[in-house]
Write a protein that holds these residues in place. Structure first.
Motif, mmCIF file in Angstrom:
data_model
loop_
_atom_site.group_PDB
_atom_site.id
_atom_site.type_symbol
_atom_site.label_atom_id
_atom_site.label_comp_id
_atom_site.label_asym_id
_atom_site.label_seq_id
_atom_site.Cartn_x
_atom_site.Cartn_y
_atom_site.Cartn_z
ATOM 1 N N ASN A 335 25.711 -19.676 -17.284
ATOM 2 C CA ASN A 335 26.970 -18.981 -17.456
ATOM 3 C C ASN A 335 26.357 -17.495 -17.537
ATOM 4 O OD1 ASN A 335 29.046 -20.683 -17.463
ATOM 5 N ND2 ASN A 335 29.056 -20.989 -19.491
ATOM 6 N N MET A 338 25.406 -16.126 -14.245
ATOM 7 C CA MET A 338 26.708 -15.807 -13.508
ATOM 8 C C MET A 338 27.294 -14.410 -13.978
ATOM 9 S SD MET A 338 28.305 -16.608 -10.875
ATOM 10 C CE MET A 338 28.092 -18.209 -10.163
ATOM 11 N N ALA A 339 27.178 -14.174 -15.234
ATOM 12 C CA ALA A 339 27.588 -13.009 -15.893
ATOM 13 C C ALA A 339 26.948 -11.875 -15.308
ATOM 14 C CB ALA A 339 27.762 -13.031 -17.252
ATOM 15 N N VAL A 342 27.951 -11.196 -11.698
ATOM 16 C CA VAL A 342 29.137 -11.040 -11.502
ATOM 17 C C VAL A 342 29.513 -9.260 -11.872
ATOM 18 C CG1 VAL A 342 31.088 -11.066 -13.002
ATOM 19 C CG2 VAL A 342 30.942 -12.898 -11.587
ATOM 20 N N HIS B 96 32.330 -28.486 -18.989
ATOM 21 C CA HIS B 96 32.064 -27.509 -17.752
ATOM 22 C C HIS B 96 33.380 -27.211 -17.204
ATOM 23 C CE1 HIS B 96 30.730 -25.349 -14.404
ATOM 24 N NE2 HIS B 96 31.380 -26.369 -13.586
ATOM 25 N N ARG B 101 35.802 -20.958 -17.060
ATOM 26 C CA ARG B 101 34.705 -19.980 -16.752
ATOM 27 C C ARG B 101 35.215 -18.973 -15.835
ATOM 28 N NH1 ARG B 101 28.746 -20.942 -14.791
ATOM 29 N NH2 ARG B 101 29.199 -20.584 -12.437
ATOM 30 N N TYR B 104 36.951 -16.367 -17.661
ATOM 31 C CA TYR B 104 35.821 -15.593 -18.280
ATOM 32 C C TYR B 104 35.267 -14.714 -17.494
ATOM 33 C CZ TYR B 104 31.600 -14.530 -20.751
ATOM 34 O OH TYR B 104 30.783 -13.633 -21.322
ATOM 35 N N MET B 105 34.989 -15.070 -16.224
ATOM 36 C CA MET B 105 34.080 -14.302 -15.453
ATOM 37 C C MET B 105 35.151 -12.772 -15.038
ATOM 38 S SD MET B 105 31.089 -14.963 -15.006
ATOM 39 C CE MET B 105 30.135 -16.375 -15.822
#
Lengths: 516, 348
Positions: A335, A338-339, A342, B96, B101, B104-105
């Motif tokens: 995660n 990915m942050a 991004v 998951h 998610r 969040y992104m």
């Protein structure tokens, strides 16, 4: 009777005249030496002329001004190089200075503390010599003085002593300096705050126990209050102190974070002073490296974006903490990786990789890429889309790059390749890679091609199949297996068509063919 | 054939005998043999039935086995369905969660944008602040300079340094000089101190001169009285220039005691002519002989008083004779006390 009195007065006057002249001469000598000692080129000449042995008795002079000026001159001389500092130690001057630190007025105390600092700064043995003659207790006592100049000189000396190694820091802590330094930080004078912050930073950097002692004295709250102070040098020291505290363990990092430094710290990333920015990123790196929760906190407050912008603005060696911070954040979980992706971290890191010339910065960037790309195919695709893989390969193959860089590049390549399913990015690697990397590339192709017809077509038209046929592999090795599985995806004629030497076999068939 | 018949006739008796004996034996054994036959038959039939039953059992078991397996597997398939759906739900929601998610992104992207904008704004703001401060400092410096170099201002007759006649406009410094007020040169420290100590300003000098001649100040010219609770000008003047009336405590100097002592000493020095003091009955002490204390003596010897002689003893008056014997042996009057009279009173 009158004449007798007159001559008597005249004799007294003559005697006193001599003493006055001598005092004037001493004052002038000491003041000139002190002035000359400010310039480095004079110091060699002074040393050769034996100035140390002349200054030493003047330290015990009756006149206080001469004492102070001679102490100042000694300090400047000892400051210049370590031979002179050793001469100060060997000349048994230190006990006298330590004794007078307790007794004399504030100008003398400042000068004496300056001499101790100048001696202690050169090496651990000299600092140990200062400690052995009881300098620590005297310095701690002068930390309790009213005059801020004396406190500053004492704190500076303590900071220089504690800088060298853990034993000396422990000695400084045992003398009870830490609570007094925390009190000094709260004083209104900016210079004193600076010095006290740098002393605390030097104490806390050696071991977790010392950092815990600094924290127990309540330093974190005061340091965090000074984050938004306008003075740049103070901010440097404050951030350096906080990062030295938080680097040792999770608990200490959590305590630093609990002092509510985020998000005000991000503002200091735009400070005009370069070292303030560098120290802020160092602090963020030390915080994020411990646990995923701390990294999550930093990401949620937008720290990653701020650091990426910072990387875009600065040049050279100061980029290193920022790059390492991104690597640590991405390493914890997918995660967070990915942050980072991004927040547009990958293009920025690619720019860093191409711009920097130092090997250790390149190694850090390469490692950061490895951490970002190793989690899932999405991550690997994001990394591969920035055209990073050929650069990694080039760094790995380059004979000029250091061993550390090569190892890191290889590791990063392997970990990214094991997840990469983006075939257009993998194709350039087919041509240049050595066999141990090639194995992974071909493996990825053999995983993807059986299921995707468009990819198969692209593979053939772009010349990949031809290249695969040209690869020589040992029979029975994994590479051969992968090549076979790729070949099984295609009809035989095409495989034969692209195999090397097919044109020769066709021509041989012409030779053998008998027309009807 | 005849022989066979005669043999047979002979045999008839034996046959009859045999027949009867056989019958007898058979009769006797009939029961036993009957029972044996019954036993064998029953055992056999039982075995048959049992075999058949066990065969039936086996078949029944097979059927039950198949049926129960079917039922269990059906049940298993049902529970697997439930578990499948539950696990899918759980993983998608908690382990998951794709949509969470994604949200969040997206939120992170927005937050990053916000932070970037804020940082840019803040750095702009700080930059402007710094520039402002620098400019203010410059202004301040130039103003101070203009104040001190005010004499370079151009006059009608003579153009100043900054007002060149060859340029179309005067210089910026010239304009500044015109704007600022000149700063008078700083006075020497002595004059500054006297100015600080100067109580009455010079504007009231006329009134002070008049008072010095013993006159009262003239009453003020009656202009329009200001509205409000103001006091009379004469009253105010009197109060303002009232003289100091210090109390006794304030009046006495701090060294009053020492001064008084010095004065007394001086008087003493002046007036005393005789040095010896008058001491009535001062010789009374000279007749007394000093008696040393019993327990203190500088010679470390026992004191003879109490050990060697008493008061009133004068060994010289004895003239060599022995002193009167004062210590005697005990009087034996009471030696036989109690023992003389009876045994009962024997003293142990």
């Amino acid at each position: 009777l009158y004449i007798k009195i007159n001559t008597y007065c005249w004799i007294i006057h003559l005697c006193l005249l001599v003493f006055e002249q001598y005092q004037k001469a001493r004052t002038q000598f000491v003041q000139t030496v002190a002035e000359l000692a400010t310039r480095p080129q004079n110091i060699e000449t002074l040393q050769n002329a034996g100035v140390m042995s002349l200054l030493r008795p003047l330290l015990l002079d009756i006149v206080p001004t001469i004492q102070q000026t001679s102490a100042l001159a000694l300090g400047r001389l000892a400051n210049y190089n370590d031979d002179l500092a050793e001469a100060v130690v060997k000349g048994d001057i230190l006990p006298q200075l330590v004794y007078s630190l307790a007794e004399q007025n504030r100008f003398y105390k400042k000068a004496a503390a300056f001499v101790l600092r100048a001696v202690a700064k050169h090496s651990p043995t000299l600092a140990q010599a200062v400690v052995d003659c009881g300098g620590l207790d005297a310095l701690v006592i002068s930390l309790e003085e009213f005059d801020p100049g004396v406190k500053e000189a004492a704190a500076w000396a303590l900071g220089y002593i504690a800088r060298h190694n853990g034993h000396l820091s422990q000695a400084v802590v045992d003398a009870g300096a830490v609570p007094l330094l925390v009190l000094c930080i709260q004083e209104p004078e900016v210079a004193l705050k600076r010095i006290a912050a740098s002393a605390l930073s030097d104490i806390a950097k050696h071991s977790p126990e010392l950092a815990q002692t600094v924290v127990d004295a309540g330093a974190i709250a005061h340091l965090s209050q000074m984050i938004l102070n306008p003075d740049a040098k103070l901010k440097r020291q404050v951030f350096s102190a906080l990062s030295q505290i938080s680097k040792h363990s999770v608990d200490l990092a959590e305590m630093v974070v609990e002092a509510e430094i985020f998000p005000s710290i991000l503002v200091c990333l735009r400070d005009p002073d370069e070292y303030v920015r560098k120290n802020v990123t160092t602090l963020m790196r030390e915080i994020t490296k411990h646990t995923p929760e701390l990294s999550q906190l930093v990401v949620n407050t937008g720290g990653v974006a701020a650091v990426i912008d910072y990387l875009g603005e600065c040049q050279g060696g100061v980029r290193l903490p920022g790059i390492m911070m991104l690597g640590y954040v991405a390493a914890h979980s997918e995660n967070l990786a990915m942050a980072v992706i991004v927040s547009k971290g990958v293009p920025q890191l690619a720019i860093c990789l191409s711009e920097e010339s130092e090997d250790h910065i390149k190694a850090a960037t390469v490692w950061a890429f490895g951490q970002i790309g190793r989690h899932t195919p999405e991550h690997a695709r994001a990394v591969a889309a920035a055209h990073v893989l050929p650069k990694l390969l080039a760094l790995y193959m380059d004979p000029d790059s250091s061993e550390d860089l090569q190892i890191k590049a290889k590791k990063a390549l392997k970990s990214i390749l094991q997840k990469c399913t983006h075939l257009p990015a993998l194709e350039p690697l087919l041509y240049e890679a050595p066999s141990n990397i090639l194995k992974h590339v071909v493996y990825q192709f053999s995983k993807v091609l059986p299921h995707d017809s468009k990819a198969r077509r692209l593979f053939v038209t772009s010349g990949g199949l031809k290249k695969v046929q040209e690869i020589k592999a040992d029979v029975g090795s994994a590479l051969q297996e992968y090549i076979n599985s790729i070949n099984n995806c295609y009809p035989e004629e095409i495989v034969r068509y692209y195999s090397p030497g097919y044109s020769e076999t066709l021509l041989e068939r012409i030779d053998k063919y008998q027309p009807v | 054939r005849m022989a066979r018949l005669v043999k047979l006739q002979n045999e008839i008796e034996r046959i009859k005998e045999k027949y009867f004996t056989r019958n007898r034996f058979a009769e006797e054994n009939r029961q036993r043999e009957n029972e044996a036959a019954i036993k064998i038959q029953s055992w056999f039939r039982g075995w048959q039935v049992r075999a058949y039953l066990s065969h039936l059992h086996w078949k029944a078991t097979i059927i039950q086995k198949i049926w129960r397996g079917f039922r269990a597997r059906a049940r298993f398939r049902q529970t697997v369905k439930i578990q499948r759906r539950w696990r899918g739900y759980y993983v998608r929601k908690y382990v998951h969660n794709y949509y969470a998610r994604r949200r969040y992104m997206e939120g992170l992207i927005r937050k990053n944008e916000e932070i970037r904008r804020d940082l840019v704004d803040f750095s702009e703001f700080q930059r402007r602040e710094r520039e402002q401060i620098a400019m203010d400092r410059e202004e301040q410096k130039k103003t101070v300079q203009a104040q001190r170099m005010h004499f370079l201002l151009s006059t009608k007759q003579c153009p100043g340094v900054f007002n060149s006649p060859f340029k179309p406009e005067p210089d910026e410094m010239e304009l500044r000089l015109r704007r600022t007020k000149p700063q008078p040169p700083t006075a020497s420290p002595r004059e500054r101190d006297s100015r600080l100590g100067n109580r009455i300003p010079s504007t009231h000098s006329s009134a002070s001169i008049a008072r010095a001649h013993g006159a009262q100040p003239l009453p003020p010219i009656p202009i329009k009285k200001p509205q409000g609770p103001f006091r009379e000008a004469a009253e105010v003047w009197a109060q303002r220039h009232r003289s100091l009336e210090p109390s006794l405590r304030v009046q006495t100097s701090i060294t009053d005691l020492e001064e008084a002592q010095d004065q007394l000493r001086l008087e003493e020095w002046r007036n005393r002519t005789v040095d010896t003091l008058f001491q009535p009955f001062s010789k009374a002490h000279q007749n007394r002989r000093y008696e040393r204390m019993i327990h203190t003596s500088s010679s470390f010897q026992p004191v003879p008083y109490g050990n060697k002689h008493f008061r009133e003893e004068r060994p010289d008056n004895l003239l060599g004779k022995k002193p009167f014997n004062r210590v005697f042996t005990t009087c034996q009057v009471f030696d036989k006390f109690g023992r003389l009279f009876s045994n009962a009173g024997k003293i142990v």
